[in-house]
Design a protein around this motif. Structure first.
Motif, short mmCIF file in Angstrom:
data_model
loop_
_atom_site.label_atom_id
_atom_site.label_comp_id
_atom_site.label_asym_id
_atom_site.label_seq_id
_atom_site.Cartn_x
_atom_site.Cartn_y
_atom_site.Cartn_z
N ASN A 126 0.84 -0.96 0.13
CA ASN A 126 0.02 -0.04 0.07
C ASN A 126 0.88 1.58 0.06
OD1 ASN A 126 -3.18 -0.41 0.25
ND2 ASN A 126 -2.24 -2.03 1.37
N SER B 130 0.48 3.99 -3.02
CA SER B 130 -0.17 5.16 -2.58
C SER B 130 0.81 6.30 -2.85
CB SER B 130 -0.10 5.35 -0.95
OG SER B 130 -1.17 4.20 -0.42
N HIS C 270 -0.66 9.26 -5.33
CA HIS C 270 -0.70 10.38 -5.00
C HIS C 270 0.25 11.43 -6.14
CE1 HIS C 270 0.65 14.08 -2.82
NE2 HIS C 270 1.73 13.97 -3.16
N PHE D 299 -4.82 1.56 -9.40
CA PHE D 299 -5.44 1.41 -8.18
C PHE D 299 -6.18 0.06 -8.30
CE2 PHE D 299 -9.23 0.88 -5.75
CZ PHE D 299 -9.06 1.43 -4.35
N PRO E 77 -6.47 -2.87 -0.44
CA PRO E 77 -6.01 -1.49 -0.47
C PRO E 77 -6.28 -0.77 1.19
CG PRO E 77 -7.22 -1.51 -2.62
CD PRO E 77 -7.39 -2.90 -1.71
N LEU F 132 -5.02 4.43 3.50
CA LEU F 132 -4.18 5.45 2.92
C LEU F 132 -4.27 5.63 1.49
CD1 LEU F 132 -1.47 7.24 3.05
CD2 LEU F 132 0.06 5.27 2.85
N THR F 133 -4.36 4.18 0.71
CA THR F 133 -4.34 4.08 -0.67
C THR F 133 -5.68 4.49 -1.07
OG1 THR F 133 -2.92 2.22 -0.47
CG2 THR F 133 -4.08 2.54 -2.75
N TYR F 134 -6.92 4.47 -0.42
CA TYR F 134 -8.15 5.02 -0.68
C TYR F 134 -8.19 6.43 -0.82
CZ TYR F 134 -10.95 0.74 -1.15
OH TYR F 134 -11.57 -0.57 -1.53
N ASN F 135 -7.43 6.81 0.39
CA ASN F 135 -7.45 8.42 0.67
C ASN F 135 -6.60 9.09 -0.60
OD1 ASN F 135 -8.89 8.30 3.09
ND2 ASN F 135 -7.02 8.25 4.45
N MET F 136 -5.57 8.52 -0.90
CA MET F 136 -4.71 9.21 -2.10
C MET F 136 -5.47 9.38 -3.18
SD MET F 136 -1.81 10.11 -1.05
CE MET F 136 -2.81 10.13 0.76
#
Length: 550
Positions: free
Chosen positions: A383, A387, A391, A406, A415, A418-422
């Motif tokens: 991740n 990520s 980003h 993704f 994921p 952090l990966t979802y957030n990016m």
């Protein structure tokens, strides 16, 4: 262990009669007077009574003819250490004609040590000591090592000292295992004391390995003078120092930041006709890198390759990180590719640093290519790596490529938040709130809980498209879910409301803030964003207090 009787009911009375020292008459004998027990009337002794039991083994099928090798295999194959112990006891207590030996004891004790079941280990050692089984020193080396790993140095020492009580002569092998266990637990002074007394009190002659362990203890302690003294005294003891001895002291010089001493020790190794190994070179390189002497570190690596010494995993890691720090992405990628070609597996953190420096230099496409190569080499990016790349793709506005990456990552891994957030942040930044919402729903459905950053990005996205009021709904949901807003949450939302000229809605946000757990710093941000003069402050506070009293 399950034991099933062939008779039922009134067992306590039967056993009381059977094993009582008081004389039993025919009229009192339950075997003769009770029809349920008449088939046991012929039992003459306790051993015959035990034969009337059906002993259920802990696993099925249980081998009819059991060898020591079969039992060891059964013990090793169980995931449950308690079941392994039951198998061990069943074999010794109930399998006809089977008797434990040293190997079966070693097998179960090793299994228990790995499970940190040391109380049971001590019980078995007591049983072993009271038996006639001849033991070996390897068993105690196993126990000592595991006590060291489990941070129990005193028990490791206790085990070593009682070896002779089992009829075994202690040797330098168990002594070295003890010293290593003590070094693991930073008992450096005790290592030195034991070494000084090993010949007189323990009748153990130290080896070069023993001296190297002592050198390691002194160097970890930072006592370079004592380490040099031991190195000088080794020939007097009839022990010739080796490359490891000198490399250990070299490492101490590096630890202390004395690169002159480290280089002198390195030259001593070469002058003695020894070829420094990868570890020696790597330690010296690390010393130069730590002090920012990047060019010197590169020279050492070149010298290493000229002498035919291949870099190891640690060497690659140190130099790749150094290249990344110097913003030399090309050299970092070349070393990483070389590392992969030699079948070393780089850490996710190391890969992230290389991808990060590539992206910082605007080489996002090259970073994507490297990411795909990691997949081909069966080095699945985690991740952190994904990520980082998502980003930078989003930052360059390449949202579609970020989404493809993704989706590719999701095929082989789960994921993280952090990966979802990016990706959600990138979508919100581009105003693609509908797609961000779908990704949010996917995130929640898969059990990945949004955090404050996730909510903040959605709020920021709504504010950016002029729909700050929807941001208030997101804030309310955030509070309902028990996710505490931070100062960024309120700052983003209030700024969005003010930019949209929704000043009346700001009071709702401030009211939500007063009902929650808001620290002084966050409250200061709220007031600074909305309040312009002292009269406005008083009016707002009056409104908030009156609303909270209702």
């Amino acid at each position: 262990m399950l034991i099933s009787l062939k008779f039922a009911g009134h067992r306590r009375r039967v056993f009381t009669h059977l094993f009582s020292t008081t004389a039993v008459t025919d009229n009192d004998d339950p075997f003769k007077t009770h029809p349920s027990y008449q088939h046991l009337a012929t039992i003459k002794s306790k051993s015959e009574l035990l034969q009337s039991y059906t002993i259920t083994p802990p696993i099925k099928p249980w081998p009819r003819y059991l060898t020591h090798k079969q039992l060891i295999s059964l013990i090793k194959s169980q995931h449950d250490v308690n079941l392994s112990l039951q198998i061990f006891h069943h074999a010794g207590n109930f399998h006809p004609g089977f008797f434990h030996n040293y190997e079966t004891y070693h097998s179960i004790i090793n299994k228990l040590c790995r499970a940190r079941a040391f109380d049971k280990v001590e019980t078995l050692l007591t049983d072993l000591r009271n038996s006639t089984i001849k033991c070996g020193e390897v068993l105690f080396i196993t126990v000592i090592r595991n006590y060291g790993i489990a941070s129990k140095p005193k028990l490791a020492l206790k085990t070593f000292l009682r070896i002779e009580k089992f009829g075994i002569q202690r040797t330098v092998r168990s002594f070295n295992a003890l010293l290593n266990a003590l070094v693991q637990n930073k008992e450096y002074d005790l290592v030195y004391a034991l070494f000084k007394n090993c010949q007189k009190k323990l009748n153990i002659m130290p080896s070069v390995f023993t001296c190297n362990i002592l050198l390691n203890a002194l160097c970890k302690k930072g006592d370079i003078n004592s380490a040099i003294k031991v190195l000088d005294e080794m020939p007097v003891m009839g022990i010739v120092p080796n490359v490891v001895s000198y490399t250990t002291v070299l490492g101490c010089y590096v630890l202390l930041g004395d690169l002159v001493g480290a280089k002198r020790m390195f030259d001593d190794i070469v002058d003695r006709g020894w070829l420094p190994d990868a570890t020696t070179y790597t330690i010296l390189m690390h010393g130069f890198v730590k002090q920012g002497k990047f060019i010197d570190a590169v020279k050492i690596m070149d010298e290493m390759e000229e002498n035919g010494v291949g870099p190891n995993e640690v060497t690659y890691g140190i130099m790749i990180e150094a290249f990344c720090k110097e913003k030399k992405s090309g050299e970092a990628v070349n070393l990483l590719n070389d590392m992969l070609d030699k079948r070393y597996v780089p850490s996710p953190t190391l890969c992230s640093k290389v991808i990060d420096v590539l992206c910082e230099e605007g080489k996002v496409e090259e970073a994507c290519y490297l990411w795909k190569k990691l997949l081909v080499k069966n080095c699945t990016p985690d991740n952190a790596i994904s990520s980082t790349l998502i980003h930078w793709l989003c930052k360059k506005g390449q949202i579609r490529e970020a989404r493809k990456l993704f989706d590719e990552f999701e095929k082989s891994s789960s994921p993280s938040v952090l990966t979802y957030n990016m990706l959600i942040a990138g979508l919100c930044e581009r105003g693609e709130l509908h797609e961000a919402g779908r990704l949010w729903d996917d995130m929640v459905d898969k059990g990945c809980i949004p955090n404050a950053f996730t909510y903040n990005m959605l709020i920021k996205g709504f504010c950016k498209v002029g729909n700050a009021k929807e941001g208030i709904r997101v804030l309310e949901e955030m509070l309902d879910k028990g996710c505490l807003p931070n100062k960024s949450t309120y700052s983003i939302l209030i700024k969005g409301l003010l930019d949209s000229e929704c000043k009346a809605e700001v009071l709702r946000v401030l009211a939500l803030a007063t009902s929650g757990d808001v620290d002084r710093e966050t409250w200061g941000v709220l007031v600074a964003k909305f309040v312009t003069d002292i009269h406005n402050v008083c009016a707002i506070l009056d409104t908030l207090f009156s609303e909270n009293e209702m």
